[in-house]
Structure formats: C-alpha cells, structure tokens
Design a protein around this motif. Structure first.
Motif, PDB file in Angstrom:
ATOM      1  N   GLU A 196       0.827  -1.211   0.000  1.00 30.62           N
ATOM      2  CA  GLU A 196       0.000   0.000   0.000  1.00 30.62           C
ATOM      3  C   GLU A 196       0.860   1.260   0.000  1.00 30.62           C
ATOM      4  O   GLU A 196       0.537   2.243  -0.684  1.00 30.62           O
ATOM      5  CB  GLU A 196      -0.933  -0.002   1.219  1.00 30.62           C
ATOM      6  N   ILE A 197       1.963   1.233   0.754  1.00 26.10           N
ATOM      7  CA  ILE A 197       2.827   2.430   0.784  1.00 26.10           C
ATOM      8  C   ILE A 197       3.950   2.341  -0.253  1.00 26.10           C
ATOM      9  O   ILE A 197       4.742   3.273  -0.391  1.00 26.10           O
ATOM     10  CB  ILE A 197       3.410   2.710   2.192  1.00 26.10           C
ATOM     11  N   GLY A 198       4.026   1.215  -0.959  1.00 26.92           N
ATOM     12  CA  GLY A 198       5.019   1.071  -2.028  1.00 26.92           C
ATOM     13  C   GLY A 198       6.441   0.954  -1.524  1.00 26.92           C
ATOM     14  O   GLY A 198       7.359   1.568  -2.074  1.00 26.92           O
ATOM     15  N   LEU A 199       6.640   0.149  -0.470  1.00 25.66           N
ATOM     16  CA  LEU A 199       7.975  -0.012   0.121  1.00 25.66           C
ATOM     17  C   LEU A 199       8.586  -1.335  -0.331  1.00 25.66           C
ATOM     18  O   LEU A 199       8.060  -2.403  -0.041  1.00 25.66           O
ATOM     19  CB  LEU A 199       7.894   0.027   1.651  1.00 25.66           C
ATOM     20  N   LYS A 200       9.698  -1.271  -1.047  1.00 24.48           N
ATOM     21  CA  LYS A 200      10.394  -2.476  -1.517  1.00 24.48           C
ATOM     22  C   LYS A 200      11.733  -2.656  -0.795  1.00 24.48           C
ATOM     23  O   LYS A 200      12.209  -3.762  -0.611  1.00 24.48           O
ATOM     24  CB  LYS A 200      10.668  -2.385  -3.032  1.00 24.48           C
ATOM     25  N   THR A 201      12.356  -1.536  -0.419  1.00 20.18           N
ATOM     26  CA  THR A 201      13.636  -1.594   0.297  1.00 20.18           C
ATOM     27  C   THR A 201      13.503  -0.892   1.637  1.00 20.18           C
ATOM     28  O   THR A 201      12.645  -0.026   1.823  1.00 20.18           O
ATOM     29  CB  THR A 201      14.770  -0.916  -0.507  1.00 20.18           C
ATOM     30  N   LEU A 202      14.354  -1.268   2.579  1.00 19.33           N
ATOM     31  CA  LEU A 202      14.378  -0.637   3.897  1.00 19.33           C
ATOM     32  C   LEU A 202      15.834  -0.332   4.230  1.00 19.33           C
ATOM     33  O   LEU A 202      16.677  -1.232   4.230  1.00 19.33           O
ATOM     34  CB  LEU A 202      13.764  -1.572   4.938  1.00 19.33           C
ATOM     35  N   CYS A 203      16.118   0.940   4.476  1.00 19.92           N
ATOM     36  CA  CYS A 203      17.500   1.383   4.727  1.00 19.92           C
ATOM     37  C   CYS A 203      18.427   0.977   3.586  1.00 19.92           C
ATOM     38  O   CYS A 203      19.577   0.576   3.803  1.00 19.92           O
ATOM     39  CB  CYS A 203      18.014   0.831   6.055  1.00 19.92           C
ATOM     40  N   GLY A 204      17.915   1.054   2.366  1.00 18.30           N
ATOM     41  CA  GLY A 204      18.738   0.797   1.195  1.00 18.30           C
ATOM     42  C   GLY A 204      18.918  -0.671   0.847  1.00 18.30           C
ATOM     43  O   GLY A 204      19.580  -0.994  -0.140  1.00 18.30           O
ATOM     44  N   GLN A 205      18.330  -1.588   1.643  1.00 20.10           N
ATOM     45  CA  GLN A 205      18.462  -3.021   1.395  1.00 20.10           C
ATOM     46  C   GLN A 205      17.098  -3.613   1.034  1.00 20.10           C
ATOM     47  O   GLN A 205      16.079  -3.184   1.577  1.00 20.10           O
ATOM     48  CB  GLN A 205      18.986  -3.734   2.659  1.00 20.10           C
ATOM     49  N   PRO A 206      17.049  -4.614   0.129  1.00 26.44           N
ATOM     50  CA  PRO A 206      15.769  -5.271  -0.170  1.00 26.44           C
ATOM     51  C   PRO A 206      15.139  -5.833   1.100  1.00 26.44           C
ATOM     52  O   PRO A 206      15.848  -6.371   1.963  1.00 26.44           O
ATOM     53  CB  PRO A 206      16.162  -6.395  -1.138  1.00 26.44           C
ATOM     54  N   PHE A 207      13.831  -5.697   1.245  1.00 27.35           N
ATOM     55  CA  PHE A 207      13.142  -6.200   2.430  1.00 27.35           C
ATOM     56  C   PHE A 207      13.289  -7.721   2.476  1.00 27.35           C
ATOM     57  O   PHE A 207      12.977  -8.426   1.518  1.00 27.35           O
ATOM     58  CB  PHE A 207      11.667  -5.803   2.395  1.00 27.35           C
ATOM     59  N   ASP A 208      13.781  -8.235   3.622  1.00 24.65           N
ATOM     60  CA  ASP A 208      14.099  -9.656   3.761  1.00 24.65           C
ATOM     61  C   ASP A 208      13.096 -10.306   4.726  1.00 24.65           C
ATOM     62  O   ASP A 208      13.157 -10.100   5.938  1.00 24.65           O
ATOM     63  CB  ASP A 208      15.535  -9.793   4.297  1.00 24.65           C
ATOM     64  N   TRP A 209      12.197 -11.117   4.174  1.00 25.34           N
ATOM     65  CA  TRP A 209      11.149 -11.729   5.002  1.00 25.34           C
ATOM     66  C   TRP A 209      11.701 -12.733   6.004  1.00 25.34           C
ATOM     67  O   TRP A 209      11.070 -13.008   7.031  1.00 25.34           O
ATOM     68  CB  TRP A 209      10.091 -12.391   4.110  1.00 25.34           C
ATOM     69  N   GLU A 210      12.892 -13.269   5.752  1.00 26.95           N
ATOM     70  CA  GLU A 210      13.495 -14.214   6.709  1.00 26.95           C
ATOM     71  C   GLU A 210      13.923 -13.522   8.000  1.00 26.95           C
ATOM     72  O   GLU A 210      14.233 -14.195   8.989  1.00 26.95           O
ATOM     73  CB  GLU A 210      14.694 -14.922   6.069  1.00 26.95           C
ATOM     74  N   ARG A 211      13.951 -12.204   7.983  1.00 25.53           N
ATOM     75  CA  ARG A 211      14.323 -11.453   9.190  1.00 25.53           C
ATOM     76  C   ARG A 211      13.112 -11.002   9.995  1.00 25.53           C
ATOM     77  O   ARG A 211      13.262 -10.365  11.042  1.00 25.53           O
ATOM     78  CB  ARG A 211      15.181 -10.239   8.796  1.00 25.53           C
ATOM     79  N   VAL A 212      11.904 -11.310   9.530  1.00 27.07           N
ATOM     80  CA  VAL A 212      10.689 -10.891  10.243  1.00 27.07           C
ATOM     81  C   VAL A 212      10.352 -11.912  11.324  1.00 27.07           C
ATOM     82  O   VAL A 212      10.299 -13.111  11.069  1.00 27.07           O
ATOM     83  CB  VAL A 212       9.507 -10.730   9.265  1.00 27.07           C
ATOM     84  N   GLU A 213      10.144 -11.417  12.538  1.00 32.44           N
ATOM     85  CA  GLU A 213       9.767 -12.291  13.660  1.00 32.44           C
ATOM     86  C   GLU A 213       8.509 -11.732  14.320  1.00 32.44           C
ATOM     87  O   GLU A 213       8.411 -10.534  14.566  1.00 32.44           O
ATOM     88  CB  GLU A 213      10.901 -12.375  14.687  1.00 32.44           C
ATOM     89  N   ILE A 214       7.556 -12.627  14.598  1.00 33.55           N
ATOM     90  CA  ILE A 214       6.314 -12.232  15.257  1.00 33.55           C
ATOM     91  C   ILE A 214       6.392 -12.658  16.715  1.00 33.55           C
ATOM     92  O   ILE A 214       6.663 -13.822  17.022  1.00 33.55           O
ATOM     93  CB  ILE A 214       5.078 -12.887  14.582  1.00 33.55           C
ATOM     94  N   ARG A 215       6.191 -11.706  17.636  1.00 33.08           N
ATOM     95  CA  ARG A 215       6.120 -12.021  19.069  1.00 33.08           C
ATOM     96  C   ARG A 215       4.785 -11.518  19.584  1.00 33.08           C
ATOM     97  O   ARG A 215       4.577 -10.302  19.691  1.00 33.08           O
ATOM     98  CB  ARG A 215       7.262 -11.344  19.833  1.00 33.08           C
ATOM     99  N   GLY A 216       3.888 -12.445  19.874  1.00 29.64           N
ATOM    100  CA  GLY A 216       2.543 -12.047  20.282  1.00 29.64           C
ATOM    101  C   GLY A 216       1.847 -11.354  19.127  1.00 29.64           C
ATOM    102  O   GLY A 216       1.709 -11.914  18.044  1.00 29.64           O
TER     103      GLY A 216
END
Length: 467
Positions: free
Chosen positions: A334-354
């Motif tokens: 929706e916001i059109g975000l593909k990179t974060l801090c100049g790096q491609p967004f890496d789903w393996e780094r996403v962690e859900i806590r609660g």
C-alpha cells in the motif's frame, strides 16, 4: 582566580597545575569562555552537503569531525522538524570525537558497552548503514529507555538494545565483536565548565574509585573483542588514574591488546607516558583540553587485538508466523515499500512475538538470557485483519524509499501540528493516493505515518513522541 573557577576543588586545581605547567593559566581562563554547541549529521539519512543546503539555521563545520557542526547558543535545533526526522543528533563537539576515531564499516558487529543516552551508539549505527549488528547496552533501565528512543529516532534498524551487566554480556559474547566503544563512567572533570554540579560533587577520592570500575570494564570489553578487532576507550576527564593508568592496566593484563594510531588534529594533545606506567606507546592516546580546542575535555585510546579473525557471514533464522505475513505485505504494498535502509526487504528477518512484528538484525546469535529492551526494528502491531505500522518503522524508511508519501515543507505549519498530534487537511495534489496509509515527510524526510480519508490525514504520531 575568576568566578567560574571558585567552585573547583583546590585538590583538582593543584593536580591540573602539576599536569599542565605553564599552560595552566590558559586552562583556567578557558572556564570563562562560552561553552560550545554541536550537532552531528545522521549520514545514513542525509549527506552533509544536502544538510547544509537544507538547514534553516546557520552552522559551522567542526574541523576535526567530518559530519559535525557548531551552532549558536540562541538556536534551538530540537524544535526543528528535521530533528524529529532524525537527521541529526545534538552533541557536545568533543564528545563526538570517540565515535569518529573508530572506523566502523557496514557489516561490522559493534558493541557500545555504556551507551546511554546514545551519542556514540547513534554514530555507530549510522556508520553501519543498516548492515551488521549494533549491540547498545546500559546497566540503568531508565537510561536504556532513553537510549532506545534516540536509536529509533535515528532510524537504526539492526540494533539490539540491552539492559545488562557487562559481566553477563562478556559470557554471552566471547570474542564476538569487530568494534567496541567503551565510553566509561568517569569523574567528568572535562565537563566542569558545562555542568557545575559535577564540579561541586568532585572529591580527590572519586578518580581512584572510578578507576577500579574502569579497569574491570576495560578487561571485560577486551574479552568481547575478536582478534584483529578495534576497541575505543574514552572518558570525559583529565585524571591520569582514569586515563593513561587505565590504559596501562589493560596493556599489562591483556598482552594481546596494543594501542593503535588515530586520525590526528592540530588541536589534539597526546597521552603522557609518565602519567601511566611509562610505556612510550601511551603517546598514541589523545587528550582534548578546552584551552586548546573549541570543546570540553576528553580522553581517547584506540586498541587493536592482535591476530586476525575470519569474517563470518550469518543471518537470523526465524520461525516465521506466515499467517501474519499477508497483513504486513499488504501494508508494504500500500505504501510502495520495496527496500528498507537501502536493502531489499528480507522476510526471513521478520519475527512475530505475540501481536507485534519485528525486523531482526542480519546476524545469527542466541540472545537468550540477556535482558533487553529491543531486538531489531519494531515494525508494528497485528490487529484483527490489519497491520498497524510503528513510529520506529516510519523513521527507518529513507528518503524516496516509499511511494505513498505526503511531503510538506519543514516550514509548513501543518508539520508542527502533526507533531502535536492534530489531524491535517491535505490537498489532492499533495498526496500520492486518494486514500489510505501515507508517510508524512518534511522536505522528503519521513516523520511519521497518517491515514488519508476524504483529504483529512488522520494522525498516527504516537502520544509519547508528540512535541
């Protein structure tokens, strides 16, 4: 003796006279000079050149800090929207020096052992450019909270903020870090001109008491440094017991540690071997005296651990709750975000806590058993059928990384109203989309999120952040 030195302890003055000799009168006179004010540019968000073109107030380059600037006492940079966007950190010029003298590179594992309120940690985090790991620790919970806020304001994503004893960290991170900053608790003699309370509380015994703490800390820090790694030890005091003598203690007790040269400057003084154990290598240390430089007093020593380590490339291995991913992905689209801090967004780094989502640093390590306030970037909250983004995520997004933005001039009164928590009227041509989530920016630099409905931007700036 002038009125600004009357509160100084006679024993302090006697020792300084012995240390400085014919420079002592100039040192005393420096207490009558006005204190200096500085800010350090967040080079992970903006270049110095762009800041100079953008700054609404006058600044002057600090000659020994590449991204440091003086500003005048009557200016209030913290009231400028660029401060709320994390474009700079307010810091006394001499205090900027330690972080500028340890060469941190993207991908390094960095520890700031006594990090609050965050002056050196934010500098280290910016140098990492979102790569590697920054462990920022403070033993005080309240100070660690202030540290976390400053790191979030700077948009540092790859951070682990710990609230732990150095002894416990030493067990968790043996020879783990490439770079370590130890800005040790000290008697604060270099800040007497800036903070009168420090001068009033000073006693001759204080340096010796603190020296014992520093000796313990510096050994613990050295044991967490990898072979080939660099460690920067600093204090804001003139006392040899806390400076050359602490350095001498480390060199004696850890033979694998050696002093390294630092980038010099014409106003710097150098360590004095006779103030330590006579080791001629102590001249590689740097001293900053207020009668020789436009700043307060400081001491620095850069160490290298002998040997060479093989750099490991590692990444976190999360056990993702994939059910939550579509909600986060929907928001990012929706916001059109593909990179974060100049790096491609890496789903393996996403962690859900609660019900909360985090973006972990790109380093695999077991942090169990360590008390911490934050591991990674807090992305936001998972609500029923939707994702609510966090303020730290807004500040981690760099200029031009998101498409759904509303960029107003920093002088636009709506920016000030947003920072106070008010809703805003937005003209159709000012928004990227007709409705939905948008990133509000000051001259392109993100400040926070809002939700656009019928040309009204609903304010999502958190209450605890409001001006």
């Amino acid at each position: 003796m002038n009125e600004n030195t009357t509160q100084l302890h006679p024993a302090f003055l006697t020792r300084m006279k012995e240390m400085l000799g014919n420079e002592y009168p100039a040192f005393l006179s420096s207490f009558s000079a006005p204190r200096t004010y500085g800010l350090r540019i967040n080079t992970s968000k903006i270049t110095c050149e762009d800041f100079e073109n953008l700054s609404p107030f006058p600044t002057r380059q600090i000659p020994w800090i590449k991204n440091g600037y003086f500003y005048d006492e009557d200016i209030r940079p913290s009231r400028c929207p660029y401060y709320q966007a994390g474009l700079y950190y307010l810091q006394e010029p001499s205090a900027m020096t330690p972080a500028s003298r340890i060469p941190i590179e993207p991908g390094d594992r960095v520890l700031d052992l006594c990090a609050a309120p965050g002056g050196k940690a934010t500098a280290a985090g910016a140098a990492l450019q979102g790569q590697g790991l920054l462990v920022a620790n403070d033993i005080s919970t309240s100070r660690a909270r202030a540290l976390l806020r400053n790191l979030e304001l700077f948009g540092i994503p790859n951070v682990f903020v710990a609230n732990e004893t150095p002894a416990k960290l030493t067990k968790a991170f043996p020879e783990f870090f490439d770079k370590i900053i130890l800005d040790a608790p000290c008697s604060g003699e270099g800040m007497f001109r800036k903070e009168e309370a420090l001068a009033k509380d000073w006693t001759p015994e204080k340096s010796m008491e603190l020296s014992e703490i520093q000796k313990e800390l510096i050994l613990q820090a050295a044991d967490m440094l990898r072979p080939g790694g660099l460690m920067l030890y600093s204090t804001c005091t003139f006392a040899p017991a806390e400076d050359e003598q602490t350095v001498s203690w480390l060199l004696k007790n850890r033979p694998d540690m050696e002093l390294a040269e630092m980038e010099d400057y014409e106003g710097f003084s150098h360590g004095v071997p006779e103030w330590g154990n006579g080791n001629p290598e102590l001249t590689k240390c740097i001293r900053i005296f207020p009668h020789k430089m436009n700043g307060e007093g400081h001491f620095l020593a850069l160490f290298r651990k002998k040997g060479q380590a093989i750099k490991e490339s590692s990444r976190p291995h999360t056990k993702p709750d994939k059910n939550a991913f579509p909600l986060i992905e929907e928001f990012l689209n929706e916001i059109g975000l593909k990179t974060l801090c100049g790096q491609p967004f890496d789903w393996e780094r996403v962690e859900i806590r609660g019900d909360k989502a985090y973006y972990l640093p790109p380093v695999a390590h077991n942090f169990r058993g360590i008390t911490f306030l934050r591991n990674g970037l807090y992305l936001g909250d998972l609500k029923k059928n939707r994702f609510e983004p966090s303020q730290p995520l807004a500040l981690a997004i760099r200029k031009d990384e998101a498409e759904a933005v509303i960029s107003l001039s920093a002088s636009d009164e709506r920016i000030t109203r947003y920072l106070k928590g008010e809703t805003l009227n937005i003209e159709p041509e000012e928004a990227a989309h007709k409705k939905g989530w948008h990133l509000l920016c000051a001259d392109g630099y993100p400040i926070g999120f809002g939700k656009l409905v019928n040309q009204i931007l609903k304010n999502k700036y958190p209450a605890g952040w409001r001006v």
